[in-house]
Design an enzyme around this catalytic site. Sequence first.
Site, short mmCIF file in Angstrom:
data_model
loop_
_atom_site.label_atom_id
_atom_site.label_comp_id
_atom_site.label_asym_id
_atom_site.label_seq_id
_atom_site.Cartn_x
_atom_site.Cartn_y
_atom_site.Cartn_z
N ASN A 49 -0.53 1.61 -4.17
CA ASN A 49 -1.28 2.38 -4.65
C ASN A 49 -2.44 2.95 -4.00
O ASN A 49 -2.97 2.23 -3.27
CB ASN A 49 -1.19 2.58 -6.07
CG ASN A 49 -1.56 3.89 -6.87
OD1 ASN A 49 -1.04 4.94 -6.66
ND2 ASN A 49 -2.88 3.58 -7.82
N ASP A 108 2.67 4.56 -5.21
CA ASP A 108 3.30 5.12 -4.17
C ASP A 108 4.50 4.62 -3.63
O ASP A 108 5.38 5.15 -2.73
CB ASP A 108 2.22 5.41 -2.86
CG ASP A 108 1.27 6.21 -3.39
OD1 ASP A 108 0.34 5.90 -4.05
OD2 ASP A 108 1.19 7.48 -2.86
#
Length: 344
Positions: A247, A237
């Site tokens: 993440n 992310d």
Amino acid sequence: MKPNNIYLNDEDKLIILDQTKLPGEEVYIELEDAKDIYDAIFHLKVRGAPAIGICGGYAMYILSKGYDDDLNVFKEKFFKDSEYLNSSRPTAVNLSWALNRMNKLVEEYKGDSADELRKLLREEAIKIQDEDIEMCKAISKNGLSLLEDGMGLLTHCNAGPMATSLYGTALGPMILGKEEGMNFHVFADETRPLLQGARLTAYELQKAGLDTTLICDNMASIVMKSGKVQAVLVGCDRIAANGDVANKIGTSGVAILAKHYNIPFYVLGPTSTLDLNCKTGEDIEIELRPEEEISTKWYEKAMAPKGVKAYNPAFDVTDHSLITAIITEKGICRPPYEESLKNL
Ligand code: MRU
């Protein structure tokens, strides 16, 4: 092939596949106003770092159709809506990255026609999605170069076609490999508390014909210990300048296990997930989500005593020292990440 998770239909409306209804139902919904779009992102109807970026791009075009033709009024409303959407999910950088691209276009527009500006916004949104398709293909190819036929793989959360445009990031090499006649055995972590692994990864891998086994998050250790996993592949992310990676919650635990069992741990993501403004993972904002997602969401009856506190961070940061390589569309980065990421 065209993505079917986010698109403009023949009537130029924004349509998304509602990921919260999967795997039971494939439901497509229209997103019309800013509140609709904010809610769809917040409630994970559309989710996955690249996908929320793509959705943000289209959203700003769709919203611009309702703005006044007076460009001063247009711009004021545009930036207000863009900021509002940006606040829907803080951790994945791709949303602000895509919104900033749309903002820049409006900031730099020197013409005097709102219709022309809308047309440019439409083109830019399509470009963001088209570029993502190409990035995912390149990431899949780069990732596949590290895998061998017959390998056992493990993944966490969902970083597949639905979370991007086509192929996905972490699932990309698996799907591409399958298309090229290779076989992998994939272990999909269910991914508590929102079950992206069980609901979405297992669904996408099965659809692509991959040999898939669903496990609870706390089973990764036994599966790794038994020698069934030769590599771990996850999405991301936000990647900090030193290679720390945010993440889905639980990713860092998987990375620690992989290190213990000497299994390569690969992070796959487009360079739009790279945020060099974050020096380390410490600078990444971690989204905190409602407590009910843990205590009641998937149960007919609450599975926790009423009133008990719950802690529900949606992401965690995996330390760069646990990551074997970061695989992007532009190449494979190895430690030291400060250098290899900068060189991208
Ligand atoms: O909360 P989610 O489901 O949006 O979290 C998604 C992930 O953590 C993915 O691994 C990441 O966004 C990469 S998607 C290609």
